[in-house]
Design a protein around this motif. Sequence first.
Motif, short mmCIF file in Angstrom:
data_model
loop_
_atom_site.label_atom_id
_atom_site.label_comp_id
_atom_site.label_asym_id
_atom_site.label_seq_id
_atom_site.Cartn_x
_atom_site.Cartn_y
_atom_site.Cartn_z
N ASN A 464 21.35 -27.32 12.83
CA ASN A 464 22.73 -28.37 12.26
C ASN A 464 22.75 -28.77 10.64
OD1 ASN A 464 23.24 -26.39 14.20
ND2 ASN A 464 25.41 -26.14 13.58
N ASN A 465 22.74 -28.62 9.45
CA ASN A 465 22.89 -29.69 8.27
C ASN A 465 24.30 -29.18 7.36
OD1 ASN A 465 22.05 -28.33 6.15
ND2 ASN A 465 20.53 -28.49 7.19
N SER A 466 24.11 -30.32 6.50
CA SER A 466 25.86 -29.60 5.44
C SER A 466 25.47 -29.23 4.99
CB SER A 466 25.97 -31.73 5.25
OG SER A 466 25.16 -32.12 4.59
N GLN A 467 24.39 -28.79 4.38
CA GLN A 467 23.61 -27.14 3.53
C GLN A 467 24.53 -25.81 4.41
OE1 GLN A 467 23.47 -27.77 0.56
NE2 GLN A 467 23.66 -29.51 0.51
N ASN A 468 23.61 -26.27 5.79
CA ASN A 468 23.66 -24.85 6.25
C ASN A 468 25.46 -24.68 7.44
OD1 ASN A 468 23.43 -25.97 8.98
ND2 ASN A 468 21.51 -25.45 8.73
N SER A 469 25.89 -25.53 7.51
CA SER A 469 27.45 -25.66 8.10
C SER A 469 28.42 -25.66 6.91
CB SER A 469 27.00 -26.89 9.13
OG SER A 469 25.88 -26.49 9.59
N LEU A 470 29.72 -25.42 7.43
CA LEU A 470 30.57 -25.51 6.80
C LEU A 470 31.60 -27.14 6.50
CD1 LEU A 470 33.03 -23.40 5.58
CD2 LEU A 470 34.14 -23.55 7.76
N TYR A 471 31.27 -27.50 7.80
CA TYR A 471 31.59 -29.42 7.98
C TYR A 471 30.57 -29.96 7.39
CZ TYR A 471 35.29 -26.72 9.31
OH TYR A 471 36.23 -25.37 9.69
N GLU A 472 31.19 -30.96 7.58
CA GLU A 472 29.74 -32.09 6.91
C GLU A 472 30.53 -33.11 8.26
OE1 GLU A 472 31.14 -34.10 3.48
OE2 GLU A 472 29.97 -33.22 2.01
N TYR A 473 31.24 -33.44 8.86
CA TYR A 473 31.55 -33.64 9.89
C TYR A 473 30.50 -33.81 11.51
CZ TYR A 473 33.63 -35.25 14.23
OH TYR A 473 34.02 -34.93 16.12
N GLN A 474 30.48 -34.72 11.44
CA GLN A 474 28.86 -34.75 12.67
C GLN A 474 27.45 -33.86 11.91
OE1 GLN A 474 30.13 -33.03 16.49
NE2 GLN A 474 30.98 -35.00 17.01
N ASN A 475 27.50 -33.53 10.36
CA ASN A 475 26.23 -32.79 9.85
C ASN A 475 26.42 -33.46 8.83
OD1 ASN A 475 25.95 -31.17 11.77
ND2 ASN A 475 27.89 -30.18 10.94
N PRO A 476 25.84 -34.54 8.62
CA PRO A 476 25.87 -36.22 7.66
C PRO A 476 24.84 -35.86 6.57
CG PRO A 476 25.04 -37.25 9.20
CD PRO A 476 25.61 -35.78 9.73
N ASP A 477 23.92 -34.87 6.91
CA ASP A 477 22.47 -35.19 5.95
C ASP A 477 21.93 -33.33 5.22
OD1 ASP A 477 22.41 -36.80 6.88
OD2 ASP A 477 20.88 -36.58 9.23
N SER A 478 21.59 -33.30 4.64
CA SER A 478 21.55 -32.17 3.79
C SER A 478 19.90 -31.86 4.13
CB SER A 478 21.67 -31.90 2.46
OG SER A 478 20.83 -33.38 1.03
N TYR A 479 19.96 -32.06 5.09
CA TYR A 479 18.14 -31.73 5.94
C TYR A 479 18.14 -31.82 7.11
CZ TYR A 479 18.11 -36.26 5.58
OH TYR A 479 18.42 -37.90 5.46
N SER A 480 16.96 -31.40 7.55
CA SER A 480 16.91 -31.23 9.07
C SER A 480 16.11 -32.11 9.78
CB SER A 480 16.76 -29.61 9.82
OG SER A 480 17.98 -28.64 8.82
N GLY A 481 14.77 -31.79 8.97
CA GLY A 481 13.90 -32.81 10.11
C GLY A 481 13.91 -34.67 9.17
N LYS A 482 14.16 -35.45 10.15
CA LYS A 482 13.51 -36.46 9.01
C LYS A 482 13.21 -37.24 10.19
CE LYS A 482 17.50 -35.53 10.22
NZ LYS A 482 19.49 -35.13 10.43
N PHE A 483 12.59 -38.75 9.84
CA PHE A 483 12.22 -39.79 10.85
C PHE A 483 12.59 -41.13 10.74
CE2 PHE A 483 7.51 -37.67 9.09
CZ PHE A 483 6.92 -38.02 10.61
N LEU A 484 12.89 -41.78 11.30
CA LEU A 484 13.75 -42.84 11.60
C LEU A 484 13.20 -44.51 12.02
CD1 LEU A 484 15.35 -40.06 13.70
CD2 LEU A 484 17.26 -41.58 12.05
N ALA A 485 12.65 -45.61 11.94
CA ALA A 485 12.20 -46.42 12.34
C ALA A 485 13.61 -47.86 11.88
CB ALA A 485 11.55 -46.25 11.22
N GLY A 486 13.21 -48.93 12.43
CA GLY A 486 14.55 -50.02 12.49
C GLY A 486 13.74 -51.02 13.28
N MET A 487 14.07 -52.20 13.00
CA MET A 487 13.93 -52.67 13.87
C MET A 487 14.89 -54.35 14.00
SD MET A 487 11.48 -54.74 10.23
CE MET A 487 9.89 -54.32 10.66
N SER A 488 14.75 -55.16 15.09
CA SER A 488 16.35 -56.09 15.39
C SER A 488 15.46 -57.29 15.74
CB SER A 488 16.86 -55.27 16.22
OG SER A 488 17.49 -56.71 17.01
N TYR A 489 15.99 -58.28 14.80
CA TYR A 489 15.84 -59.55 15.16
C TYR A 489 16.44 -60.84 15.72
CZ TYR A 489 13.00 -64.12 14.33
OH TYR A 489 11.97 -65.45 14.91
#
Length: 546
Positions: A464-489
């Motif tokens: 599900n994403n905001s392009q193929n779904s009726l609502y943006e709620y819980q579908n904030p992205d217009s794409y399905s695949g994503k890489f994620l990264a982060g750091m905490s200091y």
Amino acid sequence: MIRKFIKKLSRKFNKKGLGNSGDSLFKKIFLPVNRALPLLLIFGLGFSAVDIPKVQAAYKSSSDTDADIFDYIENRRRERRANQLTPEQKKLLADIEEHKNQLPSEIVEGKVPVAFEGDDLSYNAATGEFIATGKVDIIQLEGYRFQSDEVTGNVKDQEVRVENRGHMLQLMQGAPRVTLDGYNMIYNYGTKTGSTDYAEGKAGEYYITGKRFEFYPDHLVVYEGTLTKCGAKLPDYHSSADRIEIWPEQIIRMYNVKFWIKDRLVGTKEYEERKMEAEERPYFPRVGYSSDNGAYIEDTFEIPITDNLRGVINAHIETKHGVRSSAELQYANRGLDMRLLYGFYYDSNSKWIRKSPGLLTTYNRHFGGLPLSYKLEYEVGRWRSDEASSIHHKFEAALYHDPIIIDKKYILMLQTSYTFTRDNVNHPENIGNTTVKGMNYDIKLAREFDDRFAAFIGYKYTKNNSQNSLYEYQNPDSYSGKFLAGMSYQLTPKDRFVIGVKYSTESGTLEDVDYYWYRDLHCSTAILRWRAKRKKVEFHWQFTPW
């Protein structure tokens, strides 16, 4: 009062439309006593003021770059710190080993020896009475220490009495660590009953006080008591009750409960029952600000109906949209959770939906001794947003692996699910109906480099994403695949900084860069979030129960 403020603000928005003699005098004796002085059944005590939906950490940030994995890491660190022995606890373990080496060769079966020490100690073998004065130190070799300036008692009656101040330390295997100071203590280690007029101290991570404690073989009763996880002299928050019962089934029962911020009363409740091991958000308001919704204040109210049935009201008021509250009727029993939903709900992107009404059914189970859990979930109801209205159906079957700890430094999290979502639009020709179905995948690998620095990478695919779904709620992205990264200091003991990024594998673009500043305010946390790509700011302030 917070509730008065909420009511006042709600009306405003609605108007807008929105024995001294003895046989011997000695400094040290050993006496066999019955097993385990259960001087505190507060062992295992947990503070959780109301029964509201669970969160995964003691505090939880708002993130759609999955930077909230650092919440899990931070709470593992907090648990490690909490499990470290204090100097007093280390000394007790050392003293126990020393006394064990001095035990006689024969010990009565089923008895646990106790060591008595004092500057002056007298014992009458005929009556069993003893008096210990000076620096009195009583050690039970299972992991218990009692200290005072003067202790009297009777060995035959198995009773200990303290008229003045007494100090107790509990470090028994299988029980939480307890430190307690009380006055006018009487305890019978044979019948496992006793009382103290006043006591205060700590059980595990929880602070407790009471004007009177009564000890029974199967439970503890505290009169005019308080509970909190805030260690300040005047706690930032605490709950109080006329009567607190703590039962061995890991249940706390509280009667005529009051909830406080500093010295200000913010809520009351006639009765509260809580599983002690449950980890919940504290029963206190949350406030904050976001670019999308303006300033907000929210609070959660729970109305018990039966053991498994309750009503929950989430009161939410914000400056840009007014009242956006919700109410639920919840049933929970043995992994089954059913909720009748009505009102407004929002996601980590501040996207709102109105459910009027909805029914959510969830079943969670753990696969026996395997490190796997599964979830079956079905939701149906009328959804409404500013752009659409429909009858919403969603089914999800998910499989989770418990966090995998590798070499004490790496944390691997795995999850997969299948979802089927259908929205039947309220249109005579069914124009706009949508159906989305398919597999979802989520994998994250985090590493703790040291006690201050951690980082993670991950991949997530959501059908599900905001392009193929009726609502943006819980579908904030217009794409399905994503890489994620982060750091905490952890820059200072009170300041932690986090960066979270999200990269679309479909467009090859960097979609989100979020910066977080966590400021520890002793018993509460302020979280500032700057969404650089969207040029939006958020601020959240919440009590942290530790």
